[in-house]
Design an enzyme around this catalytic site. Sequence first.
Site, PDB file in Angstrom:
ATOM      1  N   LYS A   1       0.869  -1.187   0.000  1.00 53.56           N
ATOM      2  CA  LYS A   1       0.000   0.000   0.000  1.00 53.56           C
ATOM      3  C   LYS A   1       0.899   1.229   0.000  1.00 53.56           C
ATOM      4  O   LYS A   1       1.729   1.414   0.898  1.00 53.56           O
ATOM      5  CB  LYS A   1      -0.893  -0.016   1.241  1.00 53.56           C
ATOM      6  CG  LYS A   1      -2.028   0.970   1.166  1.00 53.56           C
ATOM      7  CD  LYS A   1      -3.077   0.564   0.143  1.00 53.56           C
ATOM      8  CE  LYS A   1      -4.298  -0.038   0.774  1.00 53.56           C
ATOM      9  NZ  LYS A   1      -5.221  -0.622  -0.212  1.00 53.56           N
TER      10      LYS A   1
ATOM     11  N   THR B   1      -3.113  -5.605   0.785  1.00 56.03           N
ATOM     12  CA  THR B   1      -2.575  -4.249   0.968  1.00 56.03           C
ATOM     13  C   THR B   1      -3.437  -3.491   1.973  1.00 56.03           C
ATOM     14  O   THR B   1      -2.944  -2.619   2.685  1.00 56.03           O
ATOM     15  CB  THR B   1      -2.511  -3.483  -0.375  1.00 56.03           C
ATOM     16  OG1 THR B   1      -3.836  -3.262  -0.846  1.00 56.03           O
ATOM     17  CG2 THR B   1      -1.692  -4.244  -1.409  1.00 56.03           C
TER      18      THR B   1
ATOM     19  N   HIS C   1      -8.512  17.911   5.404  1.00 57.09           N
ATOM     20  CA  HIS C   1      -9.193  17.049   6.372  1.00 57.09           C
ATOM     21  C   HIS C   1      -8.247  16.001   6.952  1.00 57.09           C
ATOM     22  O   HIS C   1      -7.495  15.351   6.222  1.00 57.09           O
ATOM     23  CB  HIS C   1     -10.380  16.350   5.716  1.00 57.09           C
ATOM     24  CG  HIS C   1     -11.379  17.305   5.122  1.00 57.09           C
ATOM     25  ND1 HIS C   1     -12.061  18.227   5.893  1.00 57.09           N
ATOM     26  CD2 HIS C   1     -11.797  17.503   3.856  1.00 57.09           C
ATOM     27  CE1 HIS C   1     -12.867  18.936   5.108  1.00 57.09           C
ATOM     28  NE2 HIS C   1     -12.713  18.517   3.869  1.00 57.09           N
TER      29      HIS C   1
END
Length: 305
Positions: free
Chosen positions: A12, A57, A254
């Site tokens: 990932k 992942t 965010h």
Amino acid sequence: MSFVLGPNQYGKAENRVVRIYRDTARHEIRDLNVSTALRGDFRAAHETGDQANVLPTDTQKNTAFAFAKEHGVTSPEDYALTLGDRFLAVTPAATASRIEVEEYAWDRIDVGGAGHDHAFVKRGGEVRTTVVTRQRTGDGTRAWVVSGVKDLVVLKSTGSEFKGFLKDDYTTLQETDDRILATSLVARWRYEDDAVADGTDWNKSFDDIRQVMLETFATTYSRALQESLYAMGSAVLAAHPEVAEIKFSAPNKHHFLVDLSPFGLDNPGEVFIAADRPYGLIEATVQREDGSDPGDAWLTVPGFC
Ligand SMILES: O=c1[nH]c(=O)c2[nH]c(=O)[nH]c2[nH]1
């Protein structure tokens, strides 16, 4: 023709892990970009679609966030070593794990000569700007000076809430009393017409305005990014009579609290995922009530309402 599988790895990429240490009022921040990968015997996954050896992942991502809480981030190296060890331990087919960590540095915002407890400014990257328009008039020229800063990235790890907002059938956002507030600020301010004739010290004015914005961001309790911007703009106008108006364009960067409960971990505002997009985009002008005519000062200055 025949083919064989050559070098391969999988994982990932670019988990944006933000770890806040908040055991005392003086918070610490570790802001990481974590990419994980496994190498080894993953031939079956490629050749026959058999996933029995594959640690997903998604699991690698979860582990990256869970370990930021469980083992902490004392250094990118220790964090990466621990993570790499874990992946090898749980993935028998892996002969190697590769963990790449980039860390973004934050400095405390200076308030009255001391670093603020929970307000930070990202190191490097910011750009000072100016757009000068000189216009011919009957008997000479008129000058507008619009100066500013872009990519000034600031963050508060507490002292920010967002609640009491309008709700409809599509509202899922939970109210919060305590969140991370972060933005990559673009600010441009227009100087009064006589600022040129008055011999304004542009460098000093820039430094002071930047400082007023940072200090106000740090010390103002925020009920919304909108309120922070308005406070920052008002503080600049109050302290700088040479400024006629100031405009902000501020993406709400965010930071979502990661749910670590599936792993038996609590997360009281310590581990966040820094989202890339979409982002709220908050734009506002703060101007003097009896402000001077902006003329063509903002003509073709992009990115502001
Ligand atoms: O400071 C904020 N202003 C908003 O308008 C908004 N909207 C939202 O979803 N989050 C936030 N945060």
